[in-house]
Write an enzyme that holds these catalytic residues in place. Sequence first.
Site, PDB file in Angstrom:
ATOM      1  N   TYR A  47      10.490   7.289  16.457  1.00 41.93           N
ATOM      2  CA  TYR A  47      10.445   7.365  14.998  1.00 41.93           C
ATOM      3  C   TYR A  47      11.577   8.243  14.472  1.00 41.93           C
ATOM      4  CZ  TYR A  47       8.490   8.126  10.319  1.00 41.93           C
ATOM      5  OH  TYR A  47       8.301   8.197   8.958  1.00 41.93           O
TER       6      TYR A  47
ATOM      7  N   LYS B 264      14.800   7.257  11.956  1.00 40.40           N
ATOM      8  CA  LYS B 264      15.013   7.915  10.669  1.00 40.40           C
ATOM      9  C   LYS B 264      16.320   8.707  10.643  1.00 40.40           C
ATOM     10  CE  LYS B 264      11.304   6.358   8.718  1.00 40.40           C
ATOM     11  NZ  LYS B 264      11.403   5.368   7.608  1.00 40.40           N
TER      12      LYS B 264
ATOM     13  N   THR C 241      -5.618  12.755   8.662  1.00 39.79           N
ATOM     14  CA  THR C 241      -7.008  13.166   8.435  1.00 39.79           C
ATOM     15  C   THR C 241      -7.262  14.594   8.878  1.00 39.79           C
ATOM     16  OG1 THR C 241      -7.687  10.870   8.783  1.00 39.79           O
ATOM     17  CG2 THR C 241      -9.404  12.554   8.862  1.00 39.79           C
TER      18      THR C 241
ATOM     19  N   SER D 269       0.847  -1.197   0.000  1.00 39.80           N
ATOM     20  CA  SER D 269       0.000   0.000   0.000  1.00 39.80           C
ATOM     21  C   SER D 269       0.879   1.242   0.000  1.00 39.80           C
ATOM     22  CB  SER D 269      -0.928   0.015   1.226  1.00 39.80           C
ATOM     23  OG  SER D 269      -0.165   0.110   2.417  1.00 39.80           O
TER      24      SER D 269
ATOM     25  N   SER E 187      12.566  10.276   6.334  1.00 41.39           N
ATOM     26  CA  SER E 187      11.481  11.205   6.648  1.00 41.39           C
ATOM     27  C   SER E 187      12.094  12.542   7.006  1.00 41.39           C
ATOM     28  CB  SER E 187      10.660  10.675   7.830  1.00 41.39           C
ATOM     29  OG  SER E 187       9.779  11.666   8.338  1.00 41.39           O
TER      30      SER E 187
END
Length: 257
Positions: free
Chosen positions: A154, A158, A195, A17, A141
């Site tokens: 995270y 990265k 979102t 995905s 990122s």
Amino acid sequence: MPSAERQRVALVTGASSGIGAATARRLAAEGWRTILVARRRERLEAVAQEIGSAVPLAVDLTAPQAPALIAERCHAEGALHLLVNNAGAAWRAAFGDRERGGAANVERTLELNFLAPVRLTEALLPLLRASAPSAIVNVSSVAGRIALARQGAYAASKHALIGWSEALRAEERRHGVHVGVVLPGFIATEGFPHTGLRRNPITRLIVSKPERVAAAILAAGPGGRAERYVPRGYALVPLLRLLAPPLWRVVANRLSM
């Protein structure tokens, strides 16, 4: 499309995905044969069937046997011209959150986002050298240059990926293996839907699409670029931190609320 003997071969992780699937589609459209790796077999097989000329390989990259299994499949192709280390995840939590944070969260994030690409690259490096000119693209990122609250694990993973990639680029240049890094900002994917940002007519402008990252991956791999931000304007974020640290801390505190 190139003949089977000359067709370029790419391996993309996290290909079921989002950025991985978009990259697989882009490569297939440009005539590449792709080996697609992800945990979710059904989703992976659906992507492979959609694009054609693709080999789905359902593997958990953190499993001890994963690098050897993937390397065996790549050797069956006879060559590997591009490795895209894209698979990753984030479990947001403050370090002091005993239930979700702490060392355990840092360790599991590093395991998937940093150690898994390192191990896979080690297993595939001999084939990449033998197939040179070839390339490795590590999808990091913007968080690999800056860090915000509840994103420490995270960001650490990265940051590590970028530092290791820069050293690897210098080491592998003489072997004909280019190493590029892609640094996405806010990208709307299944794992990172953003979102709230997309609902706001102003902040939706800073959210990009997986297809733009796929284009950057090709620029940082076969295109020979050392690194690419997506969107490119995100390159100003670490520059702000470097040139105006007090101002950046104000911005970071606001973003961390």
